[in-house]
Motif scaffolding. Structure first.
Motif, mmCIF file in Angstrom:
data_model
loop_
_atom_site.group_PDB
_atom_site.id
_atom_site.type_symbol
_atom_site.label_atom_id
_atom_site.label_comp_id
_atom_site.label_asym_id
_atom_site.label_seq_id
_atom_site.Cartn_x
_atom_site.Cartn_y
_atom_site.Cartn_z
ATOM 1 N N LEU A 1 10.981 2.853 2.095
ATOM 2 C CA LEU A 1 9.926 3.600 1.407
ATOM 3 C C LEU A 1 9.929 5.076 1.762
ATOM 4 C CD1 LEU A 1 7.012 1.022 1.882
ATOM 5 C CD2 LEU A 1 8.326 1.442 -0.207
ATOM 6 N N ILE A 2 10.739 5.482 2.757
ATOM 7 C CA ILE A 2 10.769 6.872 3.220
ATOM 8 C C ILE A 2 11.846 7.629 2.477
ATOM 9 C CG2 ILE A 2 11.066 8.367 5.225
ATOM 10 C CD1 ILE A 2 10.155 6.043 6.986
ATOM 11 N N SER A 3 11.458 8.724 1.857
ATOM 12 C CA SER A 3 12.415 9.499 1.063
ATOM 13 C C SER A 3 13.031 10.654 1.851
ATOM 14 C CB SER A 3 11.730 10.047 -0.194
ATOM 15 O OG SER A 3 10.659 10.907 0.169
ATOM 16 N N SER A 4 12.302 11.213 2.787
ATOM 17 C CA SER A 4 12.781 12.370 3.550
ATOM 18 C C SER A 4 13.790 11.936 4.614
ATOM 19 C CB SER A 4 11.601 13.077 4.206
ATOM 20 O OG SER A 4 12.018 13.926 5.238
ATOM 21 N N VAL A 5 14.916 12.638 4.694
ATOM 22 C CA VAL A 5 15.935 12.322 5.707
ATOM 23 C C VAL A 5 15.374 12.515 7.105
ATOM 24 C CG1 VAL A 5 18.175 13.011 6.663
ATOM 25 C CG2 VAL A 5 17.854 12.874 4.186
ATOM 26 N N ALA A 6 14.649 13.601 7.297
ATOM 27 C CA ALA A 6 14.083 13.886 8.619
ATOM 28 C C ALA A 6 13.158 12.768 9.063
ATOM 29 C CB ALA A 6 13.344 15.220 8.600
ATOM 30 N N LYS A 7 12.316 12.263 8.132
ATOM 31 C CA LYS A 7 11.391 11.179 8.476
ATOM 32 C C LYS A 7 12.143 9.860 8.675
ATOM 33 C CE LYS A 7 7.552 13.502 8.423
ATOM 34 N NZ LYS A 7 6.794 13.711 9.688
ATOM 35 N N VAL B 1 3.071 10.489 2.664
ATOM 36 C CA VAL B 1 3.359 9.053 2.597
ATOM 37 C C VAL B 1 4.489 8.697 3.561
ATOM 38 C CG1 VAL B 1 4.097 7.160 1.095
ATOM 39 C CG2 VAL B 1 2.533 8.909 0.214
ATOM 40 N N ASP B 2 5.520 9.552 3.642
ATOM 41 C CA ASP B 2 6.607 9.321 4.602
ATOM 42 C C ASP B 2 6.072 9.297 6.033
ATOM 43 O OD1 ASP B 2 8.411 9.198 2.557
ATOM 44 O OD2 ASP B 2 9.213 11.222 2.852
ATOM 45 N N SER B 3 5.183 10.235 6.338
ATOM 46 C CA SER B 3 4.595 10.283 7.685
ATOM 47 C C SER B 3 3.778 9.029 7.975
ATOM 48 C CB SER B 3 3.709 11.525 7.827
ATOM 49 O OG SER B 3 4.466 12.702 7.706
ATOM 50 N N LEU B 4 3.086 8.524 6.957
ATOM 51 C CA LEU B 4 2.301 7.297 7.137
ATOM 52 C C LEU B 4 3.217 6.105 7.415
ATOM 53 C CD1 LEU B 4 -0.304 7.795 4.272
ATOM 54 C CD2 LEU B 4 -0.814 7.710 6.725
ATOM 55 N N ALA B 5 4.361 6.069 6.751
ATOM 56 C CA ALA B 5 5.314 4.978 7.004
ATOM 57 C C ALA B 5 5.829 5.028 8.438
ATOM 58 C CB ALA B 5 6.478 5.071 6.019
ATOM 59 N N VAL B 6 6.096 6.248 8.941
ATOM 60 C CA VAL B 6 6.530 6.401 10.340
ATOM 61 C C VAL B 6 5.419 5.956 11.284
ATOM 62 C CG1 VAL B 6 7.246 8.052 12.103
ATOM 63 C CG2 VAL B 6 8.133 8.260 9.784
ATOM 64 N N LEU C 1 0.825 -1.209 0.000
ATOM 65 C CA LEU C 1 0.000 0.000 0.000
ATOM 66 C C LEU C 1 0.861 1.262 0.000
ATOM 67 C CD1 LEU C 1 -2.779 1.317 0.186
ATOM 68 C CD2 LEU C 1 -2.671 1.059 2.670
ATOM 69 N N LEU C 2 1.832 1.316 0.904
ATOM 70 C CA LEU C 2 2.700 2.492 0.977
ATOM 71 C C LEU C 2 3.543 2.641 -0.290
ATOM 72 C CD1 LEU C 2 3.788 2.201 4.715
ATOM 73 C CD2 LEU C 2 2.389 4.012 3.712
ATOM 74 N N ALA C 3 3.970 1.527 -0.862
ATOM 75 C CA ALA C 3 4.756 1.579 -2.097
ATOM 76 C C ALA C 3 3.920 2.132 -3.252
ATOM 77 C CB ALA C 3 5.278 0.196 -2.434
ATOM 78 N N CYS C 4 2.654 1.737 -3.327
ATOM 79 C CA CYS C 4 1.767 2.255 -4.375
ATOM 80 C C CYS C 4 1.578 3.758 -4.230
ATOM 81 C CB CYS C 4 0.406 1.554 -4.306
ATOM 82 S SG CYS C 4 0.392 -0.116 -4.985
ATOM 83 N N TRP C 5 1.329 4.203 -3.001
ATOM 84 C CA TRP C 5 1.143 5.635 -2.772
ATOM 85 C C TRP C 5 2.420 6.414 -3.075
ATOM 86 C CZ3 TRP C 5 -1.788 4.687 2.427
ATOM 87 C CH2 TRP C 5 -3.155 4.514 2.157
ATOM 88 N N ALA C 6 3.572 5.799 -2.825
ATOM 89 C CA ALA C 6 4.842 6.509 -3.021
ATOM 90 C C ALA C 6 5.255 6.569 -4.485
ATOM 91 C CB ALA C 6 5.941 5.827 -2.202
ATOM 92 N N SER C 7 4.937 5.519 -5.252
ATOM 93 C CA SER C 7 5.487 5.423 -6.606
ATOM 94 C C SER C 7 4.465 5.534 -7.728
ATOM 95 C CB SER C 7 6.230 4.088 -6.762
ATOM 96 O OG SER C 7 5.338 2.999 -6.537
ATOM 97 N N GLU C 8 3.157 5.465 -7.401
ATOM 98 C CA GLU C 8 2.123 5.523 -8.432
ATOM 99 C C GLU C 8 1.259 6.768 -8.228
ATOM 100 O OE1 GLU C 8 1.473 3.707 -11.011
ATOM 101 O OE2 GLU C 8 2.825 2.013 -10.748
ATOM 102 N N PRO C 9 1.561 7.870 -8.898
ATOM 103 C CA PRO C 9 0.785 9.108 -8.695
ATOM 104 C C PRO C 9 -0.709 8.929 -8.930
ATOM 105 C CG PRO C 9 2.770 9.542 -9.963
ATOM 106 C CD PRO C 9 2.669 8.053 -9.838
ATOM 107 N N ARG C 10 -1.078 8.097 -9.918
ATOM 108 C CA ARG C 10 -2.514 7.926 -10.210
ATOM 109 C C ARG C 10 -3.250 7.173 -9.106
ATOM 110 N NH1 ARG C 10 -4.072 3.021 -12.051
ATOM 111 N NH2 ARG C 10 -2.436 1.472 -12.377
#
Length: 418
Positions: free
Chosen positions: A356-362, A327-332, A308-317
């Motif tokens: 799946l988290i792209s932000s360094v802070a997250k 999405v990063d916050s959801l992974a946390v 689910l998180l991968a779809c939200w992160a990589s599939e804009p549609r």
């Protein structure tokens, strides 16, 4: 002797029930007398009441036309008595005939007559009149109301043909209403056309899509129910059977989104339908996403959570409009909710979510959440981020990890002021 006995009985009956006998033998004279005095001294309402008490529906309709009776006496003296005596369907049949013969008189009365039938809950005769007058939008509304009246206790029941039929009729009426906008209407501008409810084409298309989506969603959830998949039995829903047509729509949309997303063992199936739903009916996507992630983590569905998180992160549609930061916050959030059971059965779940988290802070926050403070410290230092190093230092102090705390203090102290 028998003849004498029969005559005696007749005489006794006459003495006991003189009024009945008088009515039997002088019925015509009594009615004529009543009609005479009503005609001379009575109001239109009293004359209609007299005709309705004697079940003279056809005469009452003819009287209204002959004397051009206004709508108030018609409602009080004709329509309401017919409803109260259980003759509403007969009245509608006679009205349909009268509409052919005296349309100019009866057309202006129809909105009030339909209102009376609606308030009385007589939707079948109401629907007949709406169909007869070509009032397709109101007929569609009546079909939707009929759907609510039929009720159901499961999606399998809602998906049954008997529950779908009123909504399929409603879609047909809305398409007919849309068709009438583009066709040359011979009655356009007349009194009949003026009283037909018309909506813009865009609104009609939106209503048709909503009803069709409802049928598709119910069919999808009905199949899940038949397959005995109950993935969110532990999730508290605001309504037991949420649909797009639920009366409390704000709460129902959240519950419906969760059901669609989580009812299939293949997350992509539910997400595809949810995305289609969101494109036509704006959903509270952030709330649905948060609740679904929490549920999947709690229910130990590691593969579904990562998918689910991968779809939200990589599939804009398929992202439901969620930003990359959301999405990063959801992974946390998912990492916060991981159960010991899930971590034991899927040791790599934390690493999979971290990827799946792209932000360094997250990423630093996620490492702190999972107790990997040294990794969090090294990542923060590699980015030369004072704020992140301070977060790691405070968490190390809270957990009593003195060496890591001291290391962070030294790094912070080595930073130039400002």
């Amino acid at each position: 002797l028998p003849k004498i006995i029969e005559i005696t009985k007749s005489a006794d009956q006459l003495l006991k029930e003189p009024e009945l006998q008088l009515r039997r033998f002088c019925q015509f004279d009594l009615e004529s007398e009543c009609q005479y005095y009503l005609h001379r001294y009575g109001t239109y309402l009293s004359r209609l009441n007299f005709l309705m008490r004697h079940k003279r529906l056809e005469s009452a309709l003819a009287f209204c036309v002959e004397h051009s009776v206004s709508i108030e006496p018609i409602v009080e003296g004709l329509v309401n008595p017919a409803i109260q005596s259980g003759n509403a369907e007969v009245l509608v049949l006679l009205l349909e005939r009268a509409l052919d013969q005296q349309p100019d008189f009866w057309q202006p009365c129809l909105p009030r007559i339909c209102g009376c039938l609606d308030r009385a809950g007589l939707f079948q005769p109401l629907y007949q009149l709406q169909c007869r007058t070509g009032d397709h939008v109101r007929a569609a509304m009546t079909c939707v109301h009929e759907f609510h009246l039929r009720g159901a206790t499961s999606y399998a029941q809602l998906a049954a043909a008997s529950r779908k039929e009123p909504l399929e009729r409603a879609i047909g009426h809305l398409r007919q209403a849309m068709k009438s906008l583009t066709q040359q209407d011979p009655a356009a501008g007349g009194p009949e056309a003026a009283r037909i409810l018309r909506l813009p084409e865009k609104e009609l298309r939106s209503l048709i899509r909503c009803l069709q989506l409802h049928l598709d969603v119910v069919a999808y959830l009905g199949k899940a129910a038949i397959a005995d998949r109950k993935p969110i039995s532990s999730l508290r829903l605001a309504s037991p059977l949420p649909t797009l047509l639920s009366r409390n729509r704000a709460e129902a949309l959240v519950d419906l989104g969760l059901l669609v997303l989580l009812s299939s063992p293949v997350i992509a199936d539910g997400l595809s339908l949810l995305t289609r739903l969101h494109s036509d009916v704006p959903l509270p996507a952030d709330r649905i996403a948060d609740l679904s992630v929490r549920y999947l983590a709690k229910d130990c569905r590691a593969d579904a959570l990562c998918e689910l998180l991968a779809c939200w992160a990589s599939e804009p549609r398929l992202s439901l409009g969620l930003s990359r930061d959301q999405v990063d916050s959801l992974a946390v959030t998912a990492m916060r909710k991981l159960t010991p059971e899930l971590q034991q059965t899927n040791p790599s779940i934390s690493e999979d979510l971290l990827k799946l988290i792209s932000s360094v802070a997250k990423r630093v926050e996620a490492l702190i959440v999972t107790g990997k403070l040294k990794k969090a410290y090294l990542l923060a230092v590699s980015c030369n981020n004072l704020e992140l190093v301070t977060q790691v230092r405070d968490e190390a102090a809270r957990r009593g990890q003195a060496p890591l705390r001291d290391m962070a203090d030294k790094w912070i102290a080595s930073r130039p002021p400002g």
